[in-house]
Enzyme design. Sequence first.
Site, PDB file in Angstrom:
ATOM      1  N   HIS A  52      15.515  80.911 -43.778  1.00 50.60           N
ATOM      2  CA  HIS A  52      14.979  81.680 -42.654  1.00 50.60           C
ATOM      3  C   HIS A  52      14.344  80.711 -41.664  1.00 50.60           C
ATOM      4  O   HIS A  52      13.868  79.628 -42.052  1.00 50.60           O
ATOM      5  CB  HIS A  52      13.919  82.668 -43.138  1.00 50.60           C
ATOM      6  CG  HIS A  52      14.467  83.824 -43.900  1.00 50.60           C
ATOM      7  ND1 HIS A  52      13.824  85.039 -43.947  1.00 50.60           N
ATOM      8  CD2 HIS A  52      15.584  83.965 -44.652  1.00 50.60           C
ATOM      9  CE1 HIS A  52      14.512  85.882 -44.695  1.00 50.60           C
ATOM     10  NE2 HIS A  52      15.592  85.243 -45.138  1.00 50.60           N
ATOM     11  N   GLU A  54      11.477  80.680 -40.211  1.00 51.69           N
ATOM     12  CA  GLU A  54      10.089  80.328 -40.509  1.00 51.69           C
ATOM     13  C   GLU A  54      10.004  79.278 -41.610  1.00 51.69           C
ATOM     14  O   GLU A  54       9.232  78.319 -41.502  1.00 51.69           O
ATOM     15  CB  GLU A  54       9.297  81.569 -40.967  1.00 51.69           C
ATOM     16  CG  GLU A  54       9.247  82.686 -39.957  1.00 51.69           C
ATOM     17  CD  GLU A  54      10.343  83.736 -40.152  1.00 51.69           C
ATOM     18  OE1 GLU A  54      10.060  84.922 -39.908  1.00 51.69           O
ATOM     19  OE2 GLU A  54      11.477  83.367 -40.542  1.00 51.69           O
ATOM     20  N   CYS A  82       9.417  88.445 -42.774  1.00 54.75           N
ATOM     21  CA  CYS A  82       9.636  89.237 -43.984  1.00 54.75           C
ATOM     22  C   CYS A  82       8.577  88.857 -45.027  1.00 54.75           C
ATOM     23  O   CYS A  82       7.760  87.961 -44.804  1.00 54.75           O
ATOM     24  CB  CYS A  82      11.037  88.976 -44.526  1.00 54.75           C
ATOM     25  SG  CYS A  82      11.261  87.299 -45.196  1.00 54.75           S
ATOM     26  N   CYS A  85       8.686  85.080 -46.025  1.00 49.72           N
ATOM     27  CA  CYS A  85       8.145  84.196 -44.997  1.00 49.72           C
ATOM     28  C   CYS A  85       6.642  84.402 -44.816  1.00 49.72           C
ATOM     29  O   CYS A  85       5.909  83.437 -44.594  1.00 49.72           O
ATOM     30  CB  CYS A  85       8.896  84.388 -43.687  1.00 49.72           C
ATOM     31  SG  CYS A  85      10.627  83.827 -43.809  1.00 49.72           S
TER      32      CYS A  85
END
Length: 150
Positions: A52, A54, A82, A85
């Site tokens: 992801h 992040e 999410c 993260c």
Amino acid sequence: MDQVKWMREALTEARQAASLGEVPVGAVVVCAGEIIGRGYNRREIDGDPLAHAEILAIRQAAEVVGNWRLTGCGLYVTLEPCAMCAGALVNSRVERLIFGTRDPKAGYCGSLGNLVADPRLNHRLEVTEGVLSDECAEEIRRFFSKLRQG
């Protein structure tokens, strides 16, 4: 305003993801007025469920500072993080989270839950949402619209 400046950098990362066929989410870690980490979604490219934006930005920032603690840093991301993260933000001790638009299906910084503000954890973040919200949401809408058409 600096928040707009840094969110525009995150949007640049998101557009890079979209150009590669990834969901357009981008992130930057800012510390002492400098970007020390950048990331965009790479799950499909890398075949990695953890890739992801992040996570990638946090990893790069930790390498730059030479420490897993990102005390005094802020993470700017185009889409609400999410749960995974959000947990990474807490665990890396990021001080501030600034995100563009909410994610009602997976967001865990206010939408489905709020991991980054949970008083049971040993670290909480200051959260600002809605910075360039319309632009951030439009990147996501445009991506999924093209996906449905193609």
